[in-house]
Design an enzyme around this catalytic site. Structure first.
Site, short mmCIF file in Angstrom:
data_model
loop_
_atom_site.label_atom_id
_atom_site.label_comp_id
_atom_site.label_asym_id
_atom_site.label_seq_id
_atom_site.Cartn_x
_atom_site.Cartn_y
_atom_site.Cartn_z
N THR A 22 0.82 -1.21 0.00
CA THR A 22 0.00 0.00 0.00
C THR A 22 0.85 1.26 0.00
OG1 THR A 22 -0.13 0.11 2.42
CG2 THR A 22 -1.81 -1.21 1.30
N ASP A 23 0.19 2.38 -0.29
CA ASP A 23 0.84 3.67 -0.24
C ASP A 23 0.62 4.29 1.15
OD1 ASP A 23 -1.76 4.73 -0.21
OD2 ASP A 23 -1.68 5.36 -2.31
N LYS A 24 1.01 5.53 1.31
CA LYS A 24 0.93 6.22 2.60
C LYS A 24 -0.51 6.29 3.13
CE LYS A 24 2.41 10.54 4.72
NZ LYS A 24 3.06 11.82 4.49
#
Length: 143
Positions: A22-24
Protein backbone atom coordinates in the site's frame (compact mmCIF):
# COMPACT_ATOMS: atom_id res chain seq x y z
CA UNK A 1 -19.84 -13.64 1.83
CA UNK A 2 -18.25 -15.68 -0.96
CA UNK A 3 -18.21 -13.77 -4.25
CA UNK A 4 -19.59 -15.49 -7.33
CA UNK A 5 -16.80 -16.93 -9.50
CA UNK A 6 -16.00 -15.73 -13.00
CA UNK A 7 -17.38 -19.10 -14.07
CA UNK A 8 -17.63 -22.59 -12.67
CA UNK A 9 -14.06 -23.13 -13.94
CA UNK A 10 -12.53 -20.25 -11.97
CA UNK A 11 -9.94 -21.03 -9.33
CA UNK A 12 -9.90 -18.96 -6.12
CA UNK A 13 -7.05 -17.79 -3.93
CA UNK A 14 -7.58 -15.71 -0.81
CA UNK A 15 -5.07 -13.37 0.78
CA UNK A 16 -4.83 -10.39 3.09
CA UNK A 17 -3.47 -7.08 1.78
CA UNK A 18 -0.04 -6.50 3.29
CA UNK A 19 1.21 -3.11 4.47
CA UNK A 20 4.09 -3.22 1.94
CA UNK A 21 1.53 -3.35 -0.90
CA UNK A 22 0.00 0.00 0.00
CA UNK A 23 0.84 3.67 -0.24
CA UNK A 24 0.93 6.22 2.60
CA UNK A 25 -2.90 6.36 2.63
CA UNK A 26 -3.25 2.57 2.97
CA UNK A 27 -4.45 2.15 -0.62
CA UNK A 28 -3.02 -0.74 -2.65
CA UNK A 29 -0.51 0.45 -5.23
CA UNK A 30 -1.79 -0.39 -8.73
CA UNK A 31 1.07 -2.69 -9.81
CA UNK A 32 0.30 -5.12 -6.98
CA UNK A 33 -2.82 -6.24 -8.83
CA UNK A 34 -0.53 -7.77 -11.46
CA UNK A 35 1.41 -9.58 -8.72
CA UNK A 36 -1.89 -10.95 -7.41
CA UNK A 37 -2.82 -12.12 -10.90
CA UNK A 38 0.42 -14.09 -10.97
CA UNK A 39 -0.45 -15.65 -7.60
CA UNK A 40 -3.82 -16.69 -9.02
CA UNK A 41 -2.30 -18.09 -12.20
CA UNK A 42 0.38 -20.12 -10.39
CA UNK A 43 -2.15 -21.53 -7.94
CA UNK A 44 -4.56 -22.44 -10.76
CA UNK A 45 -1.76 -24.48 -12.36
CA UNK A 46 -0.93 -26.07 -9.01
CA UNK A 47 -4.60 -27.08 -8.68
CA UNK A 48 -4.24 -28.92 -12.02
CA UNK A 49 -1.41 -31.02 -10.60
CA UNK A 50 1.70 -29.23 -11.84
CA UNK A 51 3.86 -26.31 -10.86
CA UNK A 52 5.23 -23.54 -13.02
CA UNK A 53 8.70 -24.26 -11.61
CA UNK A 54 8.31 -27.87 -12.80
CA UNK A 55 7.39 -26.66 -16.29
CA UNK A 56 10.59 -24.62 -16.47
CA UNK A 57 12.97 -27.23 -15.07
CA UNK A 58 11.57 -30.48 -16.47
CA UNK A 59 10.18 -29.31 -19.80
CA UNK A 60 12.08 -26.10 -20.63
CA UNK A 61 8.68 -24.44 -20.93
CA UNK A 62 8.36 -20.78 -19.94
CA UNK A 63 5.30 -18.52 -20.10
CA UNK A 64 6.34 -14.86 -20.38
CA UNK A 65 3.56 -12.30 -20.32
CA UNK A 66 3.13 -10.68 -23.74
CA UNK A 67 0.00 -8.68 -22.90
CA UNK A 68 -1.43 -7.59 -19.54
CA UNK A 69 -4.51 -5.53 -18.79
CA UNK A 70 -6.16 -4.42 -15.60
CA UNK A 71 -9.33 -2.40 -15.12
CA UNK A 72 -9.46 -0.90 -11.64
CA UNK A 73 -12.95 -0.58 -10.21
CA UNK A 74 -12.52 0.49 -6.59
CA UNK A 75 -9.55 0.74 -4.20
CA UNK A 76 -8.29 -2.09 -2.04
CA UNK A 77 -6.93 -1.19 1.40
CA UNK A 78 -4.38 -2.43 3.90
CA UNK A 79 -5.46 -5.51 5.90
CA UNK A 80 -8.52 -6.28 3.75
CA UNK A 81 -9.05 -9.87 2.74
CA UNK A 82 -9.30 -10.30 -1.02
CA UNK A 83 -10.23 -13.11 -3.37
CA UNK A 84 -8.35 -13.65 -6.62
CA UNK A 85 -10.41 -15.59 -9.14
CA UNK A 86 -8.46 -16.93 -12.09
CA UNK A 87 -9.91 -18.52 -15.18
CA UNK A 88 -8.26 -20.08 -18.20
CA UNK A 89 -9.88 -18.32 -21.14
CA UNK A 90 -8.08 -19.88 -24.10
CA UNK A 91 -5.21 -22.17 -25.04
CA UNK A 92 -4.18 -22.10 -28.67
CA UNK A 93 -0.89 -23.24 -30.16
CA UNK A 94 1.74 -21.25 -28.31
CA UNK A 95 -0.61 -18.79 -26.60
CA UNK A 96 -2.38 -19.02 -23.25
CA UNK A 97 -4.94 -16.44 -22.09
CA UNK A 98 -6.08 -16.03 -18.46
CA UNK A 99 -8.84 -13.87 -16.97
CA UNK A 100 -8.97 -12.52 -13.41
CA UNK A 101 -11.43 -10.99 -11.01
CA UNK A 102 -10.12 -9.51 -7.76
CA UNK A 103 -12.79 -8.98 -5.14
CA UNK A 104 -13.11 -7.81 -1.57
CA UNK A 105 -13.86 -10.91 0.50
CA UNK A 106 -16.15 -9.16 2.98
CA UNK A 107 -18.78 -7.95 0.54
CA UNK A 108 -17.85 -9.33 -2.88
CA UNK A 109 -17.11 -5.86 -4.32
CA UNK A 110 -15.17 -6.06 -7.58
CA UNK A 111 -11.83 -4.31 -7.03
CA UNK A 112 -10.32 -5.04 -10.44
CA UNK A 113 -10.60 -7.32 -13.41
CA UNK A 114 -7.92 -8.21 -15.89
CA UNK A 115 -6.38 -10.54 -18.44
CA UNK A 116 -2.92 -11.76 -19.29
CA UNK A 117 -1.70 -13.45 -22.45
CA UNK A 118 1.38 -15.67 -22.38
CA UNK A 119 3.61 -16.97 -25.14
CA UNK A 120 5.05 -20.46 -24.69
CA UNK A 121 8.84 -20.34 -25.17
CA UNK A 122 11.96 -22.30 -24.25
CA UNK A 123 14.86 -20.94 -22.17
CA UNK A 124 16.31 -19.31 -25.30
CA UNK A 125 13.04 -17.35 -25.70
CA UNK A 126 12.19 -19.32 -28.85
CA UNK A 127 8.51 -19.90 -29.44
CA UNK A 128 7.43 -23.50 -28.91
CA UNK A 129 4.25 -25.49 -28.47
CA UNK A 130 2.89 -26.24 -25.04
CA UNK A 131 3.89 -29.78 -23.98
CA UNK A 132 1.02 -32.24 -24.28
CA UNK A 133 0.65 -32.99 -20.56
CA UNK A 134 -0.04 -29.31 -19.82
CA UNK A 135 -2.23 -28.87 -22.88
CA UNK A 136 -4.32 -31.88 -21.78
CA UNK A 137 -4.77 -30.46 -18.27
CA UNK A 138 -5.70 -27.01 -19.61
CA UNK A 139 -8.10 -28.48 -22.18
CA UNK A 140 -9.78 -30.61 -19.49
CA UNK A 141 -10.27 -27.46 -17.41
CA UNK A 142 -11.87 -25.64 -20.34
CA UNK A 143 -14.39 -28.42 -20.97
Amino acid sequence: MTPPPLSRKAHEVRLRVRYAETDKMGVVYHSNFFVWMEVGRVELMRSLGFEYKQMEIEDDCHLPVVDARCRYKTPAYYDEEIVIQTELLNVRGSLIHFGYAILRQQDGTMLAEGETTHLVVNSEMEKRTLPERYRAAFNALMR
